[in-house]
Scaffold this motif. Structure first.
Motif, PDB file in Angstrom:
ATOM      1  N   ASP A 185      42.470  68.287  38.957  1.00  0.00           N
ATOM      2  CA  ASP A 185      41.831  67.198  39.890  1.00  0.00           C
ATOM      3  C   ASP A 185      42.715  66.199  39.778  1.00  0.00           C
ATOM      4  O   ASP A 185      43.114  65.827  38.734  1.00  0.00           O
ATOM      5  N   ARG A 213      42.394  62.107  39.479  1.00  0.00           N
ATOM      6  CA  ARG A 213      40.959  61.104  39.180  1.00  0.00           C
ATOM      7  C   ARG A 213      41.608  59.836  38.974  1.00  0.00           C
ATOM      8  O   ARG A 213      42.439  59.632  38.155  1.00  0.00           O
ATOM      9  N   THR A 250      40.770  55.974  37.912  1.00  0.00           N
ATOM     10  CA  THR A 250      39.655  54.916  37.365  1.00  0.00           C
ATOM     11  C   THR A 250      40.149  53.656  37.210  1.00  0.00           C
ATOM     12  O   THR A 250      41.254  53.437  36.890  1.00  0.00           O
ATOM     13  N   LYS A 309      44.767  59.290  36.002  1.00  0.00           N
ATOM     14  CA  LYS A 309      44.569  60.222  35.086  1.00  0.00           C
ATOM     15  C   LYS A 309      44.877  61.525  35.746  1.00  0.00           C
ATOM     16  O   LYS A 309      44.094  61.620  36.888  1.00  0.00           O
ATOM     17  N   ARG A 320      39.218  69.898  34.929  1.00  0.00           N
ATOM     18  CA  ARG A 320      37.858  69.803  34.874  1.00  0.00           C
ATOM     19  C   ARG A 320      37.210  71.207  35.366  1.00  0.00           C
ATOM     20  O   ARG A 320      37.702  72.116  35.875  1.00  0.00           O
ATOM     21  N   GLN A 364      30.070  57.258  38.821  1.00  0.00           N
ATOM     22  CA  GLN A 364      31.241  56.705  37.991  1.00  0.00           C
ATOM     23  C   GLN A 364      32.370  56.740  39.053  1.00  0.00           C
ATOM     24  O   GLN A 364      32.418  57.542  40.008  1.00  0.00           O
ATOM     25  N   SER A 365      33.298  55.675  38.825  1.00  0.00           N
ATOM     26  CA  SER A 365      34.216  55.405  39.780  1.00  0.00           C
ATOM     27  C   SER A 365      35.212  56.393  39.726  1.00  0.00           C
ATOM     28  O   SER A 365      35.937  56.616  38.673  1.00  0.00           O
ATOM     29  N   SER A 366      35.451  57.125  40.707  1.00  0.00           N
ATOM     30  CA  SER A 366      36.390  58.383  40.621  1.00  0.00           C
ATOM     31  C   SER A 366      36.965  58.540  41.920  1.00  0.00           C
ATOM     32  O   SER A 366      36.293  58.254  43.055  1.00  0.00           O
ATOM     33  N   THR A 386      38.515  62.567  43.769  1.00  0.00           N
ATOM     34  CA  THR A 386      38.572  63.747  43.270  1.00  0.00           C
ATOM     35  C   THR A 386      39.205  64.654  44.286  1.00  0.00           C
ATOM     36  O   THR A 386      38.734  64.593  45.545  1.00  0.00           O
ATOM     37  N   GLY A 391      34.570  60.906  46.356  1.00  0.00           N
ATOM     38  CA  GLY A 391      34.888  59.685  45.267  1.00  0.00           C
ATOM     39  C   GLY A 391      33.525  58.789  45.257  1.00  0.00           C
ATOM     40  O   GLY A 391      32.606  59.243  46.131  1.00  0.00           O
ATOM     41  N   GLU A 421      31.866  54.809  43.465  1.00  0.00           N
ATOM     42  CA  GLU A 421      32.165  53.606  42.792  1.00  0.00           C
ATOM     43  C   GLU A 421      30.603  53.176  42.052  1.00  0.00           C
ATOM     44  O   GLU A 421      29.534  53.193  42.919  1.00  0.00           O
TER      45      GLU A 421
END
Length: 360
Positions: free
Chosen positions: A5, A7, A9, A15, A19, A39-41, A43, A80, A82
């Motif tokens: 993935d 991701r 942040t 990063k 996963r 979580q802020s992400s 994918t 995603g 936030e």
């Protein structure tokens, strides 16, 4: 199964990491996990599935082909969230089908880019609400409770539900509801409630809508659900009669159950479809029994679906599928499958194929 993935942040930090993920044939399990912590992400994910084989549709001739989506429809997606604080998050999902054999997007010519999902919403302690183009609850029920998941090639449940006994399957869009709002409650003791409403978006057509409600239960080896759907249109307000002359409303109810006993998973489904037609109603009963059995490193999949319609005309359809799915790695598998199809007034249809699928 590991899954690569990408991701993001924060504002500038990127990063790339590994996963945990599931094979596409068992993605249904993700749906039981409830509302995850936000979580802020961002994918990127999806799967690619291609097969070679021979197919003869009911009443048709055999075609040798290289096809798309033998066990699961090929697609890619971006999702995603936030973190908004206090247990709340903004969430979104964009997903697109594609045909691996020719590189075109969508399931068919004219399909939209993000035809699988395109929605945004809010997630909180009470559940989540999303708005946009959303997979129907009825579609989710159909694919969760049969061993061939969302395959239009080898799944009797999908074929019978959406193609029907005599071309009168479930309408309203098998892969999406446009102009929709969906609420999913937070799971409570294995129970979850989902409701869905789609607007006709046409001036002077306030009665044109689609709605559905679903109760889901999952605890240990047992999972079950009941879903009801009523539609007044397929894609645009007033278009039902173009599918079936005189059709004004379609209602459908489906119940499904799965149970795991060691290396064996059992599947069962029942549904009742009613088409309200000015010249006389048509109804359809459908049942499906299936299993997934761990044999060595792979699984044997089998499913038998039977439908009978009544009203203006009685039609019977019976479809049986069997496959063996063998993992080459945690992300990639190969498979071989065979389907035989019988229906009233048609010559038999058979499909055989072998394919490869990888999840990312």
């Amino acid at each position: 199964m590991n899954k690569n993935d990408i991701r993001l942040t924060g504002k500038t930090k990127m990063k790339r990491h590994l996963r945990c993920a599931l094979p596409a044939a068992t993605l249904a399990a993700v749906c039981w996990s409830g509302v995850a912590a936000a979580q802020s992400s961002l994918t990127l994910y999806g799967d690619v599935d291609a097969f070679v084989g021979a197919k003869a549709a009911l009443g048709g001739k055999t075609a040798y082909e290289e096809g798309n989506g033998g066990l699961t429809a090929s697609f890619w997606g971006v999702k995603g969230s936030e973190d908004l604080g206090n247990g709340y998050a903004a969430i979104f999902k964009l997903e697109s089908y594609f045909s691996v054999q020719n590189g075109s997007y969508g399931r068919y010519a004219g399909d939209t880019l993000f035809s699988r999902n395109a929605w945004v919403g809010i997630q909180g302690p009470w559940g989540q609400v999303v708005l946009g183009q959303i997979g129907p609850l009825y579609w989710n029920s159909t694919i969760w409770f049969n061993p061939f998941f969302n395959s239009f090639v080898f799944s009797p449940a999908v074929i019978h539900t959406y193609a029907g006994v005599n071309g009168q399957g479930v309408g309203g869009g098998g892969g999406e509801w446009s102009n929709a709002v969906t609420y999913s409650s937070a799971p409570y003791r294995g129970l979850q409630l989902n409701t869905q409403y789609a607007f006709g978006n046409a001036a002077g057509e306030p009665g044109q809508n689609k709605w559905a409600a679903q109760v889901v239960y999952h605890d240990g080896p047992l999972a079950a659900n009941v879903v009801y759907q009523q539609i007044k249109f397929n894609n645009v307000a007033g278009d039902l009669a173009a599918t079936v002359p005189g059709l004004t409303t379609q209602s459908a109810t489906q119940a499904g159950v799965t149970y795991e006993i060691g290396p064996v998973k059992l599947y069962g489904q029942y549904q009742y479809i009613k088409n309200s037609i000015t010249s006389g109603d048509v109804h359809e009963n459908f049942g499906q029994l299936g299993t997934a059995i761990q044999v060595g490193p792979g699984k044997i999949l089998a499913s038998d679906g039977f439908s009978k319609s009544g009203g203006q005309g009685d039609f019977i359809r019976n479809t049986f599928s069997v496959a063996y799915d063998y993992p080459l790695s945690k992300r990639t598998d190969v498979y071989g499958a065979f389907l035989v199809d019988h229906a009233t007034h048609y010559s038999s249809g058979d499909t055989i194929g072998a394919g490869i699928r990888t999840v990312f």
